[in-house]
Design a protein around this motif. Sequence first.
Motif: not given
Lengths: 181, 181
Positions: A52, A57, A60, A81, B31-33, B35-36, B39, B51, B55-56, B58-61, B63
Amino acid sequence: MTDLKLIEECRSGNLENFRKLIETTSPFAFSVAFRMLGEEDQAKDVVQETMITVWQKLKKINSAKAYKTWIYRIVINKCYDQLRKRKINPEFSVNENTWKLISDKISVEPSTEMENSETSMIIRILTNRLSPKQKAVFVLSDLEQLSQDEISEITGISKSGIKANLHYARKSISVMVEKYL
Amino acid sequence: MEKSDEKLDRVINLLRNTKPLLGSTVDIEREVINEISKKHQNRLVISDIIDFLFGWAYIGWVRRSLITASVLLVVFFVWQQGIIIKQINYLSSQPVIVESEARSYLTDFSGNKMMLFKLFGNKLPAQNVTISKKQMDTLLESVNDLQTKYKDLIDLIEEDPELKKYIENKLTELNRTKIKL
């Protein structure tokens, strides 16, 4: 692995071509995630989230080589995570059956195939005491056989840091192996 | 020692040669399609802004921390602005006494000063003066005191007819007919 042409086609928003990209990318992303997490379902979740993110992205990326490094980076970060969400289990007990399994497997032909469930048990028991960074360096270096430059680019850790983390990871696993095998 | 290194190498080889198997990618693709597509349909402005801004990361915590810090900063700014506006409104509602009236009263007694100002082109600056409650109380006390003394003086003069007549004659002489006893 994945050619630039396919990536270019996906960038235009073509979902059909993106399916092909998922087909080519998912196996190796799953391999990394599974070796990091030691659980099949969590590894599949990480692969889904990775794809996803790739869709969102993709603009890029301008080369096939950059795409591979980028996928590794996303997978590793999502694994971080997941590992942080896991509760620390101080009463982790050694599974005697797992050690017997390992002993049996290494005593026979080295090319012996294992089931995912068997691999999962071995990975979890050997890497239980490793930090996420140590795990990442061990998986990328010893299991995925990437170079130090590539690992440094993926994880952001310096080369000296990679050596230190790898040394500690091997030492920790070695202690377990020496004790129980 | 050599034996334990050998065992470690064999364990690592076992894990390296056993690639985790993903099996079919159909489930992941589906699942991916989904979700896309979801969204894409439910694009929320806030999610797009997040985003775009974060968006830059990547690490969840990382962000989540950045988003939380930004929200806190905005809330703090709005709260501060509220306090400032409240203070401005309070100060605007305070009474203001223009000193220029008192100044012009004084120039009646210092006519020469006024002449000088006119000759040399200086202007009396109009000033706004805010007096305190204490000053107001002092002023009122003085007025009350003055009124009491004036009343006492009038009573004294009324009691003595000769004195009254004398004062009236004097006032007539000096042409102060405005003051009546």
